[in-house]
Scaffold this motif. Structure first.
Motif, short mmCIF file in Angstrom:
data_model
loop_
_atom_site.label_atom_id
_atom_site.label_comp_id
_atom_site.label_asym_id
_atom_site.label_seq_id
_atom_site.Cartn_x
_atom_site.Cartn_y
_atom_site.Cartn_z
N MET A 69 -3.65 -8.59 66.87
CA MET A 69 -2.51 -8.11 66.11
C MET A 69 -1.49 -7.47 67.03
O MET A 69 -1.84 -6.97 68.10
CB MET A 69 -2.95 -7.10 65.06
N ASN A 70 -0.26 -7.52 66.60
CA ASN A 70 0.79 -6.78 67.27
C ASN A 70 0.66 -5.33 66.80
O ASN A 70 0.79 -5.06 65.60
CB ASN A 70 2.14 -7.38 66.85
N PRO A 71 0.37 -4.41 67.71
CA PRO A 71 0.04 -3.04 67.29
C PRO A 71 1.21 -2.25 66.72
O PRO A 71 1.00 -1.16 66.19
CB PRO A 71 -0.49 -2.40 68.57
N THR A 72 2.42 -2.75 66.82
CA THR A 72 3.57 -1.97 66.34
C THR A 72 4.27 -2.58 65.13
O THR A 72 5.14 -1.95 64.54
CB THR A 72 4.61 -1.78 67.47
N GLN A 73 3.89 -3.78 64.73
CA GLN A 73 4.66 -4.42 63.66
C GLN A 73 4.47 -3.74 62.30
O GLN A 73 5.29 -3.91 61.40
CB GLN A 73 4.33 -5.91 63.57
N HIS A 74 3.40 -2.95 62.14
CA HIS A 74 3.18 -2.28 60.86
C HIS A 74 4.32 -1.32 60.52
O HIS A 74 4.50 -0.95 59.36
CB HIS A 74 1.85 -1.51 60.89
N THR A 77 6.72 -4.11 58.84
CA THR A 77 6.27 -5.16 57.93
C THR A 77 4.81 -4.94 57.53
O THR A 77 4.04 -4.35 58.29
CB THR A 77 6.42 -6.56 58.55
N ASP A 78 4.47 -5.43 56.34
CA ASP A 78 3.08 -5.42 55.89
C ASP A 78 2.43 -6.79 56.10
O ASP A 78 1.29 -7.01 55.70
CB ASP A 78 2.99 -5.05 54.41
N LYS A 81 0.76 -11.80 59.56
CA LYS A 81 1.08 -12.68 60.69
C LYS A 81 1.37 -11.83 61.91
O LYS A 81 2.07 -10.82 61.83
CB LYS A 81 2.30 -13.56 60.36
N CYS A 82 0.81 -12.25 63.04
CA CYS A 82 1.07 -11.53 64.29
C CYS A 82 2.49 -11.84 64.74
O CYS A 82 2.81 -13.00 65.02
CB CYS A 82 0.06 -11.96 65.35
N TYR A 83 3.31 -10.81 64.81
CA TYR A 83 4.70 -11.02 65.24
C TYR A 83 4.75 -11.22 66.75
O TYR A 83 4.19 -10.44 67.52
CB TYR A 83 5.55 -9.81 64.86
#
Ligand code: MG
Length: 130
Positions: A69-74, A77-78, A81-83
């Motif tokens: 996972m992209n650790p900062t996309q939370h 976004t919810d 998908k891994c940004y």
């Protein structure tokens, strides 16, 4: 941000065993990291098999920005998908592959061609948003 598959991409596909390093994968991945991009390992591996993959990067001194996972996309976004700005995966349409049945049973990523594509599209010239 580059999301990166593992089997067939970083190593030849011999899951659940560890495959051989795909030729030039390590040097191109280090070049990508040196450009400032974060690498997110994005693989179907889990449990001990995922640990094996994470160790592969550590042993080669390739830092990972995220695992699965992209650790900062939370923050914004919810989505599950891994940004990433770029996805490198042997199963991706258009990903350059090497078909060499002497070296591996299944096709694997052609990292020289990936590097060439990144240069052709001036990817290394663009500022990177990690
Ligand atoms: Mg794969």
């Amino acid at each position: 941000m580059v999301a990166l598959d593992f089997d067939g991409t970083c190593v030849t596909h011999e899951f659940p065993k560890m495959g051989k390093d795909c030729p030039h994968a390590v040097e191109v991945l280090k070049k990508i990291v040196a450009h400032g991009a974060g690498l997110v390992l994005f693989t179907m591996r889990s449990g001990d098999y995922l640990d094996d993959a994470v160790r592969w990067f550590a042993e080669r001194e390739i830092p990972l920005y995220g695992i699965q996972m992209n650790p900062t996309q939370h923050i914004w976004t919810d989505s599950n998908k891994c940004y990433a700005h770029l996805y490198i995966d042997d199963a991706a349409l258009g990903c350059p592959l090497i078909y060499d049945s002497q070296f591996a049973k299944r096709p694997f990523v052609d990292w020289v061609a990936v590097d060439r594509l990144l240069m052709k599209h001036d990817w290394y010239m663009e500022p990177i948003e990690k």
